[in-house]
Design a protein around this motif. Structure first.
Motif, PDB file in Angstrom:
ATOM      1  N   PHE A 180      63.451  55.036  22.049  1.00 43.68           N
ATOM      2  CA  PHE A 180      62.638  53.830  22.003  1.00 43.68           C
ATOM      3  C   PHE A 180      61.218  54.151  22.441  1.00 43.68           C
ATOM      4  CE2 PHE A 180      61.898  52.341  26.403  1.00 43.68           C
ATOM      5  CZ  PHE A 180      62.721  53.200  27.096  1.00 43.68           C
ATOM      6  N   SER A 181      60.285  53.351  21.964  1.00 44.79           N
ATOM      7  CA  SER A 181      58.878  53.486  22.309  1.00 44.79           C
ATOM      8  C   SER A 181      58.428  52.227  23.039  1.00 44.79           C
ATOM      9  CB  SER A 181      58.026  53.683  21.041  1.00 44.79           C
ATOM     10  OG  SER A 181      56.649  53.521  21.322  1.00 44.79           O
ATOM     11  N   GLU A 182      57.942  52.403  24.264  1.00 39.59           N
ATOM     12  CA  GLU A 182      57.461  51.257  25.025  1.00 39.59           C
ATOM     13  C   GLU A 182      56.207  50.660  24.394  1.00 39.59           C
ATOM     14  OE1 GLU A 182      56.968  51.797  29.203  1.00 39.59           O
ATOM     15  OE2 GLU A 182      58.751  53.050  29.407  1.00 39.59           O
ATOM     16  N   HIS A 183      55.324  51.515  23.917  1.00 37.86           N
ATOM     17  CA  HIS A 183      54.046  51.010  23.397  1.00 37.86           C
ATOM     18  C   HIS A 183      54.241  50.235  22.094  1.00 37.86           C
ATOM     19  CE1 HIS A 183      49.702  50.839  22.888  1.00 37.86           C
ATOM     20  NE2 HIS A 183      49.895  51.164  21.625  1.00 37.86           N
ATOM     21  N   TYR A 184      54.999  50.796  21.167  1.00 37.98           N
ATOM     22  CA  TYR A 184      55.198  50.141  19.877  1.00 37.98           C
ATOM     23  C   TYR A 184      56.401  49.200  19.864  1.00 37.98           C
ATOM     24  CZ  TYR A 184      51.742  53.456  18.159  1.00 37.98           C
ATOM     25  OH  TYR A 184      50.584  54.187  17.964  1.00 37.98           O
ATOM     26  N   GLU A 185      57.183  49.187  20.929  1.00 42.31           N
ATOM     27  CA  GLU A 185      58.324  48.265  21.105  1.00 42.31           C
ATOM     28  C   GLU A 185      59.354  48.401  19.981  1.00 42.31           C
ATOM     29  OE1 GLU A 185      57.159  44.418  23.424  1.00 42.31           O
ATOM     30  OE2 GLU A 185      55.726  44.640  21.775  1.00 42.31           O
ATOM     31  N   ILE A 186      59.625  49.629  19.578  1.00 43.86           N
ATOM     32  CA  ILE A 186      60.666  49.881  18.586  1.00 43.86           C
ATOM     33  C   ILE A 186      61.791  50.669  19.242  1.00 43.86           C
ATOM     34  CG2 ILE A 186      59.086  49.817  16.621  1.00 43.86           C
ATOM     35  CD1 ILE A 186      59.099  52.870  16.625  1.00 43.86           C
ATOM     36  N   ALA A 187      63.005  50.502  18.731  1.00 44.64           N
ATOM     37  CA  ALA A 187      64.167  51.202  19.285  1.00 44.64           C
ATOM     38  C   ALA A 187      65.132  51.529  18.152  1.00 44.64           C
ATOM     39  CB  ALA A 187      64.860  50.352  20.346  1.00 44.64           C
ATOM     40  N   PHE A 188      65.807  52.668  18.286  1.00 43.76           N
ATOM     41  CA  PHE A 188      66.831  53.082  17.331  1.00 43.76           C
ATOM     42  C   PHE A 188      68.160  53.197  18.063  1.00 43.76           C
ATOM     43  CE2 PHE A 188      62.960  54.531  15.280  1.00 43.76           C
ATOM     44  CZ  PHE A 188      63.188  54.256  13.945  1.00 43.76           C
ATOM     45  N   PHE A 189      69.196  52.579  17.499  1.00 41.17           N
ATOM     46  CA  PHE A 189      70.553  52.653  18.035  1.00 41.17           C
ATOM     47  C   PHE A 189      71.468  53.284  16.990  1.00 41.17           C
ATOM     48  CE2 PHE A 189      68.761  49.455  20.780  1.00 41.17           C
ATOM     49  CZ  PHE A 189      69.410  49.636  21.988  1.00 41.17           C
ATOM     50  N   GLU A 190      72.544  53.907  17.481  1.00 39.46           N
ATOM     51  CA  GLU A 190      73.541  54.504  16.593  1.00 39.46           C
ATOM     52  C   GLU A 190      74.886  53.851  16.829  1.00 39.46           C
ATOM     53  OE1 GLU A 190      74.730  58.944  15.141  1.00 39.46           O
ATOM     54  OE2 GLU A 190      74.942  58.548  17.281  1.00 39.46           O
ATOM     55  N   ILE A 191      75.568  53.509  15.738  1.00 37.94           N
ATOM     56  CA  ILE A 191      76.941  53.013  15.813  1.00 37.94           C
ATOM     57  C   ILE A 191      77.841  53.979  15.068  1.00 37.94           C
ATOM     58  CG2 ILE A 191      76.378  50.566  16.079  1.00 37.94           C
ATOM     59  CD1 ILE A 191      76.839  50.212  13.092  1.00 37.94           C
ATOM     60  N   SER A 192      79.081  54.086  15.533  1.00 41.34           N
ATOM     61  CA  SER A 192      80.063  54.972  14.906  1.00 41.34           C
ATOM     62  C   SER A 192      81.368  54.219  14.721  1.00 41.34           C
ATOM     63  CB  SER A 192      80.298  56.215  15.775  1.00 41.34           C
ATOM     64  OG  SER A 192      79.098  56.931  15.980  1.00 41.34           O
ATOM     65  N   GLY A 193      82.144  54.654  13.755  1.00 37.97           N
ATOM     66  CA  GLY A 193      83.440  54.034  13.540  1.00 37.97           C
ATOM     67  C   GLY A 193      83.727  53.849  12.064  1.00 37.97           C
ATOM     68  N   ASP A 194      84.756  53.099  11.781  1.00 40.30           N
ATOM     69  CA  ASP A 194      85.179  52.837  10.417  1.00 40.30           C
ATOM     70  C   ASP A 194      84.276  51.749   9.843  1.00 40.30           C
ATOM     71  OD1 ASP A 194      86.486  52.730   8.054  1.00 40.30           O
ATOM     72  OD2 ASP A 194      88.298  51.760   8.818  1.00 40.30           O
ATOM     73  N   ILE A 195      83.098  52.144   9.386  1.00 34.10           N
ATOM     74  CA  ILE A 195      82.088  51.184   8.955  1.00 34.10           C
ATOM     75  C   ILE A 195      81.714  51.431   7.507  1.00 34.10           C
ATOM     76  CG2 ILE A 195      81.090  50.776  11.243  1.00 34.10           C
ATOM     77  CD1 ILE A 195      79.018  52.878  10.644  1.00 34.10           C
ATOM     78  N   SER A 196      81.269  50.373   6.859  1.00 30.23           N
ATOM     79  CA  SER A 196      80.774  50.464   5.494  1.00 30.23           C
ATOM     80  C   SER A 196      79.503  49.637   5.422  1.00 30.23           C
ATOM     81  CB  SER A 196      81.815  49.937   4.497  1.00 30.23           C
ATOM     82  OG  SER A 196      81.304  49.974   3.175  1.00 30.23           O
ATOM     83  N   LEU A 197      78.358  50.326   5.465  1.00 30.13           N
ATOM     84  CA  LEU A 197      77.071  49.651   5.520  1.00 30.13           C
ATOM     85  C   LEU A 197      76.134  50.190   4.459  1.00 30.13           C
ATOM     86  CD1 LEU A 197      76.518  49.612   9.400  1.00 30.13           C
ATOM     87  CD2 LEU A 197      77.072  47.645   7.962  1.00 30.13           C
ATOM     88  N   LYS A 198      75.182  49.373   4.076  1.00 29.82           N
ATOM     89  CA  LYS A 198      74.143  49.775   3.143  1.00 29.82           C
ATOM     90  C   LYS A 198      72.818  49.835   3.889  1.00 29.82           C
ATOM     91  CE  LYS A 198      76.468  47.754  -0.863  1.00 29.82           C
ATOM     92  NZ  LYS A 198      76.356  46.785  -1.990  1.00 29.82           N
ATOM     93  N   THR A 199      71.918  50.654   3.384  1.00 25.27           N
ATOM     94  CA  THR A 199      70.645  50.863   4.069  1.00 25.27           C
ATOM     95  C   THR A 199      69.494  50.194   3.323  1.00 25.27           C
ATOM     96  OG1 THR A 199      70.160  52.908   2.887  1.00 25.27           O
ATOM     97  CG2 THR A 199      71.452  53.080   4.922  1.00 25.27           C
ATOM     98  N   LEU A 200      68.411  49.981   4.055  1.00 23.77           N
ATOM     99  CA  LEU A 200      67.137  49.592   3.479  1.00 23.77           C
ATOM    100  C   LEU A 200      66.125  50.680   3.817  1.00 23.77           C
ATOM    101  CD1 LEU A 200      66.938  45.763   4.297  1.00 23.77           C
ATOM    102  CD2 LEU A 200      67.329  46.819   2.068  1.00 23.77           C
TER     103      LEU A 200
END
Length: 500
Positions: free
Chosen positions: A234-254
């Motif tokens: 995460f970046s404090e200045h730009y206030e963005i964060a990336f999280f990771e999830i794992s498991g039996d998932i089916s997702l689409k991206t943008l």
């Protein structure tokens, strides 16, 4: 550009897939601070477990509205009866000369009482109908094609909701965007805002904030399941964060698109606290941040709720051109180009390095056209950034930069927008990290400045601090205010000086 699947190897942040991964179950227990047996999206007609049915395989019973034994009329409150307005008990009152018969309510009090009872039941049932998905009033005000609707529904599959908990109590809930899926690792990366786990967030963006990086963060999937995720960066200045999830998932991206234009038509996608989609068409505004807002924000009309923070700003092709922030008076967003720049730097160096100039800036091009034309005639300047405020005791103040001056270049590049300046600053930080990972040293940043009061331009070299934290703006004390108000120039540190 972030891709949908990277296969075996590294993800967006260069993390190598382990030989064996532990899959999370598709549905995790609810957070201790959140009741496990209830959901705000469940209606009274959904199934619920019986009191004795705590084990798996327990039969479920359907909860329905109780039937009213006295509701046999057309205005019946029974859930299975037809929905009809009760017929008014009218009777002839008089006949006009042209033969028209006028009617009025009957004088029979018992009949009128039954009519009023049936009417109350009818109104209650009508109100229940208005809360149904299919019968609720529509808020659609814009025209759209069936193809556009199908496209938005497709993009919405990549927009999720996240909630953060500390000691069993919810901190915040906001939106997240799936930007990468790794089929081999059975994992996905979600982009969101640091507001999710921010425990102290002053109104002034230039003031230090507090974050609970140890908070438990849940991702609310579109099938109503919940997965716990881990914070990657995460970046404090730009206030963005990336999280990771794992498991039996089916997702689409943008995918993230680097280019966004002022005045461009866009649409917003986010989630409310009940996981319902927030959709709105909008246009990128020609507006500068307020004094309490960071330089790098761009703006839309909005509005969005606070939980819409972390949502996406999409172009007509369905690509993410920015990430939303709940701000007042207008909705803000950070352009995707800065998000991609931060993620690339983190992937290579595991940290960010941004030179901190100590300046609040405005865009010259956002002034009214007659004033720009006058400045072009008088000063031969029609683009650049106007200095609004200067942080007390910073190098820019010491070297004579004052409010109203115009910055027209940085690191020998012409500057016309704040986002462009941010890219140049991050580039200078990246160049420093390639030589050294030491953020305690200072870096030299050359800026071209036009001093409006003296009508001269100079190229000034600032020695400024590098940091991967929030740039904190220090207010002037009384002595600094008195010094700054004189408009006198500071010590000369220009590599060259010339009149336009």
């Amino acid at each position: 550009m972030m891709t949908e699947s990277r296969g075996r190897g590294s993800n967006l942040f260069g993390e190598v897939a382990p030989e064996s991964t532990t899959r999370s179950p598709p549905r995790l227990p609810s957070d201790p601070g959140k009741p496990a047996a209830s959901s705000p999206r469940r209606s009274m007609e959904e199934t619920s477990e019986s009191d004795s049915g705590s084990a798996r395989g327990t039969k479920r019973k359907r909860v329905t509205e109780p039937r009213d034994r006295d509701s046999a009329g057309s205005g019946s409150d029974s859930s299975g009866s037809p929905f009809r307005r009760p017929k008014a008990p009218l009777m002839p009152i008089c006949t006009e000369e042209d033969g028209t018969v006028l009617y009025g309510f009957t004088d029979d009090q018992d009949v009128m009482d039954r009519y009023h009872d049936d009417m109350q039941k009818y109104i209650k049932k009508r109100d229940r109908h208005k809360r149904m998905l299919t019968l609720a009033p529509s808020s659609v005000t814009e025209r759209r094609t069936f193809k556009e609707t199908e496209s938005v529904l497709k993009y919405a599959e990549s927009v999720l909701s996240l909630s953060a908990y500390l000691d069993g109590k919810m901190i915040n809930q906001c939106t997240g965007i799936v930007v990468e899926v790794d089929a081999f690792r059975n994992s996905a990366i979600i982009l969101t805002s640091t507001w999710l786990f921010c425990t102290k967030k002053p109104l002034d963006d230039w003031t230090k904030k507090e974050y609970a990086t140890e908070a438990k963060v849940n991702v609310h999937m579109l099938d109503d399941s919940t997965l716990e995720c881990r914070l990657m960066f995460f970046s404090e200045h730009y206030e963005i964060a990336f999280f990771e999830i794992s498991g039996d998932i089916s997702l689409k991206t943008l995918s993230l698109e680097r280019n966004v234009e002022l005045g461009q038509d866009v649409f917003l996608l986010a989630r409310d606290t009940n996981l319902n989609l927030i959709y709105k068409r909008d246009k990128v505004q020609l507006v500068d941040p307020c004094e309490h807002q960071q330089n790098h924000y761009q703006f839309l009309n909005g509005p969005i709720p606070q939980c819409g923070t972390g949502g996406g700003v999409l172009d007509a092709g369905g690509k993410i051109v920015g990430m939303l922030f709940y701000k007042l008076p207008l909705v803000a967003f950070i352009p995707s180009s800065l998000i991609l720049k931060c993620s690339t730097m983190w992937q290579h160096f595991r940290q960010l390095a941004r030179p901190q100039l100590g300046l609040k800036l405005r865009t010259l091009a956002f002034l009214d056209i007659p004033r720009i034309e006058l400045m072009s005639r008088k000063f031969s300047i029609s683009s650049g950034l106007i200095v609004g405020e200067i942080s007390a005791k910073c190098d820019a103040e010491k070297l004579g930069i004052r409010a109203g001056d115009i910055i027209f270049s940085c690191q020998k590049e012409r500057i016309s927008s704040i986002v462009q300046l941010e890219h140049v600053l991050l580039g200078a930080g990246e160049e420093h990290l390639e030589k050294s990972n030491d953020l305690s040293s200072k870096v030299e940043v050359e800026i071209g400045v036009f001093h409006v009061r003296k009508r001269i331009q100079r190229f000034i070299t600032l020695r400024v601090e590098l940091s991967d934290h929030l740039e904190v703006f220090h207010s002037d004390d009384e002595d600094a205010k008195a010094e700054g108000s004189t408009g006198e120039e500071g010590p000369a540190a220009a590599s060259c000086e010339a009149k336009p």
